[in-house]
Scaffold this motif. Structure first.
Motif, short mmCIF file in Angstrom:
data_model
loop_
_atom_site.label_atom_id
_atom_site.label_comp_id
_atom_site.label_asym_id
_atom_site.label_seq_id
_atom_site.Cartn_x
_atom_site.Cartn_y
_atom_site.Cartn_z
N GLN A 1 12.05 49.41 86.93
CA GLN A 1 10.94 49.27 85.99
C GLN A 1 11.32 48.40 84.81
O GLN A 1 10.46 47.97 84.05
N THR B 1 -1.30 55.24 79.89
CA THR B 1 -2.45 55.25 78.98
C THR B 1 -2.00 55.59 77.56
O THR B 1 -2.46 55.00 76.59
N ALA C 1 6.32 46.01 85.80
CA ALA C 1 6.22 46.61 84.46
C ALA C 1 5.83 48.07 84.60
O ALA C 1 5.22 48.47 85.59
N SER D 1 -5.99 59.20 83.40
CA SER D 1 -6.51 59.40 84.76
C SER D 1 -5.67 60.45 85.47
O SER D 1 -5.47 60.39 86.66
N ASP E 1 7.78 61.14 83.64
CA ASP E 1 8.42 60.29 84.66
C ASP E 1 9.92 60.54 84.64
O ASP E 1 10.53 60.63 83.57
P1 AMP Z 1 -1.79 55.76 83.66
O1 AMP Z 1 -1.76 56.50 82.39
O2 AMP Z 1 -2.96 56.08 84.51
O3 AMP Z 1 -1.62 54.31 83.42
O4 AMP Z 1 -0.55 56.25 84.51
C1 AMP Z 1 0.75 56.20 84.03
C2 AMP Z 1 1.74 56.62 85.08
O5 AMP Z 1 1.74 55.70 86.17
C3 AMP Z 1 3.16 56.62 84.60
O6 AMP Z 1 3.49 57.78 83.87
C4 AMP Z 1 3.94 56.51 85.91
O7 AMP Z 1 4.04 57.76 86.56
C5 AMP Z 1 3.04 55.62 86.74
N1 AMP Z 1 3.54 54.23 86.67
C6 AMP Z 1 3.06 53.24 85.91
N2 AMP Z 1 3.76 52.09 86.14
C7 AMP Z 1 4.71 52.39 87.05
C8 AMP Z 1 5.76 51.65 87.69
N3 AMP Z 1 5.96 50.37 87.45
N4 AMP Z 1 6.56 52.31 88.55
C9 AMP Z 1 6.37 53.63 88.82
N5 AMP Z 1 5.39 54.37 88.26
C10 AMP Z 1 4.57 53.77 87.39
#
Ligand code: AMP
Length: 542
Positions: A356, A326, A322, A182, A415
């Motif tokens: 995290q 994706t 957590a 996404s 990240d």
């Molecule tokens: P998606 O692939 O849409 O699930 O997005 C993944 C991204 O969401 C990760 O690379 C992070 O930037 C962000 N994300 C997911 N979980 C967390 C969390 N617990 N804290 C901060 N960012 C998060």
């Protein structure tokens, strides 16, 4: 020496068989569009998932063919989760919050052959129908409305099954499902999950120090089933035999709280935005719902602010923070206070829970800074890189050459984080959201989380704006809670004791809403565009 073990493939089939035989009477509940509750069980789910598999084969599905779903979270989507792979097909979940043009692009790029769509989502599918080449579209009658011409009935398809189905010879290296990222920039990228990746992810996810799921649980996944397989929770619940409760299309705080109470939910999962809404509802109406003591809420997708973890603890609700993505099926880290740290003060433990967390077993994780892997000092920042059995090694048929993998085979997550001597990972930013002021990094996530701890603040996003002297300075965009008031100076004073002076945002803008992606993440790029020419107060007279 050769080992003496069987060569037994890690596939979903034993999960399906086990649930059908051992948990046949365990309930599966789904909220329908008219808000009524549909009740079924794993016995019936087993029968129908196999009927779907049988009929997919009978309509000509070949091994590896993609079957797309455009559906809310409910029992029929669960059937598709198992029935499509059981027939040898690939479950392709479509994100119903995307723009129709993106959905059409994704269907065509994946080469979907069949689509299963909720009747309530037909108006959305109609917008893409002319742009996609799919053979048949099966409509799930959630409302009982007649199926329009040109579409097939999902129930009529299942009714034709006679039970002469045998599983194809599925291997653990077969593709089981696919999901598009996404991401907020560029074309969506497809990730294809193998049977093995999903099985190993599911086994690990249920561990006590991970999400701790078991047969005693009643699980309500708020996270959409179109987003990274609802974090793998439908697989996990089926494997261990948890009662499942699906919210359907009703995701507002009151509907969810009502379902938590009625169905005695013990564990739920979703993005912070959902929980911020629920926290507000609980604060407004304390004691309004009789919830299971110790209700666990898995929070991911964006950072869970410490204030949110604290608020829920007051209501005897326990946030499990957590992180994943994706490309990681999705679970990478889970925040649990280690046994050797259980003597720490309550405040210190809350701070740990807001990180995290620790990498899951089999997720190799390193934080790579400018000079190599950063020390575990909780201070030096770098990019999180990962590898493991459920982490993508490539994208499906990429449009642009991928740049997300290092030469030595690690996935670059984008990240930015620090890591402590105890191994806790703390995300400070996305690489593209970093604020660098006078050569020093400022964590926008830390500032946001602190602002969201102010009683008047509903949501806050911190972005960088150009600055003549410091190159960039932080600007806070704040959404106040309904009927709450707070001034710029009040909010900045609230931050001052918590951060170094140069971290304090130069200004606060109050906005109606923070723009969000289809999966609830702040779209900071949009905010940066909007405030690109913003003149910070100290520069106004220059
Ligand atoms: P998606 O692939 O849409 O699930 O997005 C993944 C991204 O969401 C990760 O690379 C992070 O930037 C962000 N994300 C997911 N979980 C967390 C969390 N617990 N804290 C901060 N960012 C998060």
């Amino acid at each position: 020496m050769n080992h003496t073990m069987m060569d037994y493939p890690l596939t979903l089939l034993p999960m399906l068989e086990r649930a059908g035989h051992l948990f046949a009477k365990t309930e599966i509940v789904a909220r329908m569009p008219d808000k009524s509750l549909h009740r079924t069980n794993y016995g019936e789910f087993y029968r129908r998932a196999r009927a779907l598999a049988e009929m997919l084969q009978k309509i000509g599905l070949q091994r590896g063919d993609r079957v797309a779903t455009l559906m809310w979270n409910h029992h029929v989507h669960l059937e598709a989760y198992f029935g499509i792979p059981a027939a040898g097909g690939v479950l392709h979940t479509l994100n119903l919050r995307l723009a129709p043009a993106d959905i059409a692009f994704i269907i065509n790029h994946a080469g979907d052959r069949f689509v299963i769509v909720d009747d309530v989502l037909l108006p959305l599918f109609e917008k893409v129908r002319d742009q996609v080449k799919v053979e048949k579209v099966y409509v799930v009658p959630l409302t009982g409305a007649p199926i329009p011409a040109g579409y097939e009935s999902y129930e009529a398809l299942l009714a034709e099954a006679i039970g002469d189905f045998t599983y194809p010879d599925i291997q653990e290296t077969d593709a089981l499902g696919m999901c598009y990222t996404s991401g907020t920039t560029g074309k969506p990228k497809g990730v294809v999950y193998s049977e093995r990746a999903v099985v190993l992810h599911t086994l690990t996810e249920c561990l006590p120090d991970s999400l701790d799921l078991g047969q005693r649980d009643t699980l309500l996944p708020v996270v959409p089933m179109f987003h990274v397989n609802a974090w793998g929770l439908p697989f996990a619940a089926t494997m261990v035999g948890s009662k499942l409760v699906f919210p359907g299309p009703h995701l507002d705080a009151a509907s969810l709280l009502d379902l938590f109470e009625r169905e005695h939910v013990t564990v739920s999962a979703g993005v912070p935005t959902i929980w911020l809404g629920i926290a507000q509802a609980l604060e407004k109406n304390p004691g309004g719902w009789k919830l299971k003591p110790g209700l666990r809420m898995v929070v991911g997708g964006s950072a869970a602010p410490e204030s949110l973890i604290r608020t829920f603890q007051k209501h005897d609700m326990h946030i499990i923070h957590a992180w994943g993505m994706t490309e990681m099926t999705p679970l990478g880290t889970v925040s649990r206070v280690k046994h050797n740290l259980s003597h720490l003060s309550e405040d210190e433990q809350f701070a740990i829970r807001a990180t995290q967390g620790l990498p899951s077993p089999y997720v190799d994780l390193r934080v790579m800074g400018a000079d190599g892997v950063v020390p575990n000092d909780g201070k030096t920042i770098g990019e999180i890189q990962v590898r493991g059995p459920w982490i993508a090694a490539s994208y499906y048929d990429p449009i642009e050459p991928p740049t997300n993998w290092t030469d030595d085979g690690w996935f670059k997550t984008g990240d930015v984080a620090t890591i402590t001597d105890e191994g806790y990972v703390k995300i400070t930013d996305r690489i593209k959201d970093l604020v660098k002021s006078g050569g020093e990094w400022i964590s926008s996530v830390d500032l946001e989380n602190a602002l969201m701890g102010h009683p008047a603040v509903a949501e806050a996003a911190v972005i960088s704006v150009p600055h003549q002297k410091w190159t960039e300075r932080p600007l806070a965009a704040v959404v106040l809670k309904p009927d709450a008031t707070a001034t710029r100076d009040e909010l900045l004073d609230f931050l001052r004791p918590k951060f170094a002076k140069f971290w304090i945002p130069d200004d606060v803008v109050f906005i109606e809403a923070i723009p969000k992606t289809s999966t609830g993440k702040f779209m900071k790029a949009t905010l940066r565009e909007r405030f690109h020419d913003y003149v910070l107060p100290e520069m106004q007279n220059q």
